[in-house]
Design a protein around this motif. Structure first.
Motif, PDB file in Angstrom:
ATOM      1  N   MET A 143      36.108  33.722  52.910  1.00 20.46           N
ATOM      2  CA  MET A 143      37.070  32.653  52.691  1.00 20.46           C
ATOM      3  C   MET A 143      37.892  32.349  53.945  1.00 20.46           C
ATOM      4  O   MET A 143      38.316  31.214  54.157  1.00 20.46           O
ATOM      5  N   ARG A 144      38.141  33.361  54.782  1.00 16.19           N
ATOM      6  CA  ARG A 144      38.957  33.157  55.974  1.00 16.19           C
ATOM      7  C   ARG A 144      38.149  32.757  57.194  1.00 16.19           C
ATOM      8  O   ARG A 144      38.713  32.473  58.249  1.00 16.19           O
ATOM      9  N   THR A 145      36.844  32.740  57.063  1.00 16.74           N
ATOM     10  CA  THR A 145      35.991  32.347  58.181  1.00 16.74           C
ATOM     11  C   THR A 145      36.055  30.836  58.374  1.00 16.74           C
ATOM     12  O   THR A 145      35.973  30.081  57.403  1.00 16.74           O
ATOM     13  N   HIS A 190      34.912  37.586  61.812  1.00 13.48           N
ATOM     14  CA  HIS A 190      34.189  36.364  61.445  1.00 13.48           C
ATOM     15  C   HIS A 190      32.783  36.250  62.033  1.00 13.48           C
ATOM     16  O   HIS A 190      32.080  35.290  61.741  1.00 13.48           O
ATOM     17  N   LYS A 220      35.262  27.071  58.625  1.00 14.58           N
ATOM     18  CA  LYS A 220      34.180  26.374  57.936  1.00 14.58           C
ATOM     19  C   LYS A 220      33.037  26.006  58.874  1.00 14.58           C
ATOM     20  O   LYS A 220      31.879  25.952  58.450  1.00 14.58           O
TER      21      LYS A 220
END
Length: 281
Positions: free
Chosen positions: A30-32, A12, A34
């Protein structure tokens, strides 16, 4: 560091080591988290870092973490320790097989740290303005000089409707109080002089969070930007410790007890919040 532009990439994020700072670039996948996506990248001067640690992580990882000096970063000052571990912007998670390389960079970075203790001013740049987000009872916006609250008829209390939409020049503020939307009674409150604090749902200088309202990645950068502007306008200002009226404390505890009886607040949440309220007397 040993060479300008050395990069250590993790999950990330990637840390780029420069002659006087660490440039942290966050991924936008998408997995980082927000919050990381919202921050984009941050330059952390060496003088803003207190220490560096390397420790085992979960599931075959190691964690390189820089500890910012107190008062050096407006984002961390506004967060006041409320961020979840996975959203801490000073943590770099790496595969365990890169531990030796991570230890090398940790040693190199430690050798560059010369200052410790509280910083006299913010050393890390605040998130850029303009910023805005939707709370449960209104919309908050900040242009760098003034904070604006516009109330929603579906969520704002009658007290806020009577007060009308609000604007607060940073020169009139002493600080910012941010309570994460992921905990009980999340809100953002603007602190003004020695004015006594009232419940946030009645305070025209505060907006209330809720499910889906005031998410961390929107409201925390907002709070940090306002706090930085306030400190810049009043670098020597000291925020007085506001005290609530005992009658207000008693009313808040009574309301909290009703929520507890109704099963909307757990035993632990009730005990913790009651202790916090009593401590404000």
């Amino acid at each position: 560091m040993s060479r300008m532009g050395d990069v250590l990439a993790g999950f990330h994020a990637a840390w780029e080591f420069e002659s006087d700072s660490v440039l942290i670039r966050y991924e936008r996948g998408m997995r980082t988290p927000k919050l990381f996506q919202a921050l984009g990248e941050r330059r952390i001067p060496f003088e803003a870092i207190e220490t560096v640690t390397l420790a085992p992580g979960r599931r075959g990882t190691v964690v390189l973490r820089a500890e910012p000096r107190p008062g050096a970063d407006p984002l961390m000052e506004a967060a006041a320790g409320q961020l979840k571990e996975g959203c801490e912007p000073y943590r770099l998670v790496l595969p365990a097989e890169r531990e030796t390389l991570a230890e090398y960079y940790a040693d190199e970075l430690r050798a560059r740290l010369k200052q410790t203790g509280p910083a006299e001013r913010f050393l890390v740049a605040a998130p850029e303005v303009p910023l805005r987000f939707k709370a449960y009872d209104g919309k908050a916006s900040f242009d760098g000089k003034t904070v604006f609250f516009r109330w929603f008829w579906t969520g704002a209390s009658s007290a806020k409707w009577k007060a009308g939409d609000q604007s607060f020049p940073v020169a009139d503020l002493n600080g910012v109080e941010w309570h994460s939307p992921e905990v009980f009674e999340g809100h953002l409150r603007l602190l003004r002089g020695a004015a006594p604090l009232v419940p946030v749902d009645q305070d025209p200088a505060a907006v209330v969070f809720g499910l889906g309202y005031g998410p961390v990645h929107e409201s925390l950068p907002f709070a940090a930007a306002v706090l930085s502007a306030v400190r810049s306008a009043r670098p020597t200002a000291v925020v007085p410790a506001a005290r609530r009226d005992p009658a207000d404390i008693a009313e808040r505890i009574r309301h909290l007890a009703e929520l507890h009886t109704a099963g909307l607040v757990t035993d632990e949440e009730f005990a913790v919040k009651k202790a916090e309220l009593l401590a404000e007397l």
